[in-house]
Design a protein around this motif. Structure first.
Motif: not given
Length: 435
Positions: A129, A137, A44, A41, A131, A46
């Motif tokens: 993934y 990324q 990643t 989390c 997302s 956001q």
């Protein structure tokens, strides 16, 4: 009597210790899993980072002098007198459970051969993934950079991909019969979807297909793995009803974007079409089947179960049928006889490489793989993915190629310079759970 009592106490003590050990393992596994999820989390993005709009070049290919043109042959196997130059700007949409790891190995070797630049993810083996893909990324991304190949798992997002890759990029992907794909996905990802935990019995796949609407939770964690996964991978809504106009719109979008859609069931024919479309050589297509499951773990679908799986994945089935038709039109244009001869040649070359490279000439179970570097990634709870042992007496001319062809995806990514610390951390957690 004392002996019996002593024996009982000893056995009871062993059982207590076993239960304590199991509980400690469970607590440790839960703790490490929580830490891994937290790290995922935190890693990643956001909020997508807004990059300045710098146009990418039309092509990121090398100068023509560095790529050797080859003569073009038509469907009658006659040389046309024209030449073509190998295409090196490639977007491979890596779908799940579709032999895509085998094709990735082909791309990795082609990229190394031509010294191409890959757009890789950072810290893991996919682009965050499930997302939707974002340029931010990509490892070390800067606007206007030249990338030749992108090929790791992503949820397709055309506008972002277009802003990353040159205009002359060839878009390639691969599909699989949705009933077989669903069986494979249920086996590989089922434990990661909590709604499957409540399915009773040992044969959870059959029980689920008996009444999928009863068990399926469309909003559940990782639920997308078990319904129309192909459509989802392409960035579409996998929960649409078959008669929803957005299904046909999605299929048209994929048709317009991708120049070649390969089929797992005709993998060798797909590679020949790829060679023709991208002006590659037969040597570029050599492969060993990677990430294959041992036969005892594959559920043989009865005609009834296959029909239910296709009904449950009706959108994927419509997608597959559409591209099955376009595939055979391409084969007809290539020439059926010419295709059969080229496939036979590819099989002959692959068989030759098998005899040169692979100990015993076949894949073996995970426990029989001798080198750690040759161990493939395993699903949670079992070791069902097979791998290979490299022959010890491979001649110097083939040693490097053999090792590359046999190398699992994660190890190859590491060798290409990708930092997979999150993936590796999750791997350690998985190993504890499997243990």
């Amino acid at each position: 009597m004392r002996v019996i009592l002593l024996f009982c106490r000893t056995m009871a003590g062993k059982q207590v210790r076993q239960w304590r050990s199991m509980c400690k393992g469970l607590v440790l596994g839960t703790f490490l899993t929580s830490c891994t999820i937290l790290l995922y989390c935190l890693s990643t993005p956001q909020i997508p980072f807004s990059h300045p709009e710098v146009p990418v070049p039309y092509s990121c290919a090398h100068r023509p002098s560095q790529l050797h043109p080859k003569p073009i042959t038509n469907g009658s196997q006659q040389t046309t007198g024209q030449t073509c130059t190998p295409k090196v700007d490639i977007m491979f949409m890596k779908t799940h459970k579709t032999a895509s790891s085998t094709f990735l190995n082909i791309l990795f070797r082609f990229g190394e051969k031509h010294r191409l630049k890959f757009a890789f993810p950072d810290s893991r083996n996919d682009f965050f993934y499930p997302s939707l893909f974002q340029r931010s990324q990509v490892k070390d991304y800067r606007p206007g950079m030249c990338f030749n190949i992108i090929c790791n798992h992503m949820r397709f997002n055309a506008p972002e991909v277009t802003k990353l890759l040159p205009t002359d990029t060839s878009y390639i992907t691969i599909l699989r019969d949705p009933s077989e794909l669903f069986e494979s996905s249920f086996h590989y990802f089922g434990r990661l979807a909590p709604f499957t935990w409540k399915i009773p019995g040992d044969d959870k796949l059959t029980e689920f297909l008996r009444d999928p609407h009863y068990y399926f939770d469309p909003d559940g964690f990782n639920a997308f793995y078990l319904k129309n996964l192909l459509f989802f991978d392409f960035g579409q809504d996998n929960t649409l009803e078959l008669d929803d106009r957005r299904v046909d719109e999605g299929i048209r979008f994929i048709t317009d974007r991708f120049q070649l859609v390969m089929l797992v069931e005709y993998f060798e024919e797909s590679l020949i079409l790829l060679k023709d479309a991208l002006c590659w050589e037969m040597d570029d297509l050599l492969f060993f089947k990677l990430n294959a499951r041992k036969g005892s773990t594959v559920s043989k679908l009865t005609p009834e179960l296959r029909a239910r799986a296709l009904e449950w994945n009706a959108v994927d089935w419509k997608l597959y049928q559409h591209f099955n038709q376009t595939f055979w039109k391409k084969v007809d244009a290539y020439g059926r006889r010419r295709m059969a001869e080229d496939v036979a040649e590819l099989r002959r070359r692959n068989a030759e490489m098998t005899s040169i490279c692979i100990e015993g000439g076949r894949a073996v179970e995970a426990g029989s793989i001798q080198e750690t570097d040759m161990q493939p990634w395993q699903p949670i709870g079992e070791k069902s993915i097979m791998g290979y042992n490299l022959k010890k007496n491979v001649d110097k001319a083939h040693r490097k190629l053999c090792r590359k062809m046999l190398m699992p995806e994660l190890q190859y990514l590491t060798e290409l310079g990708v930092n997979l610390w999150i993936t590796k951390l999750w791997g350690h957690v998985r190993d504890i759970i499997n243990w």
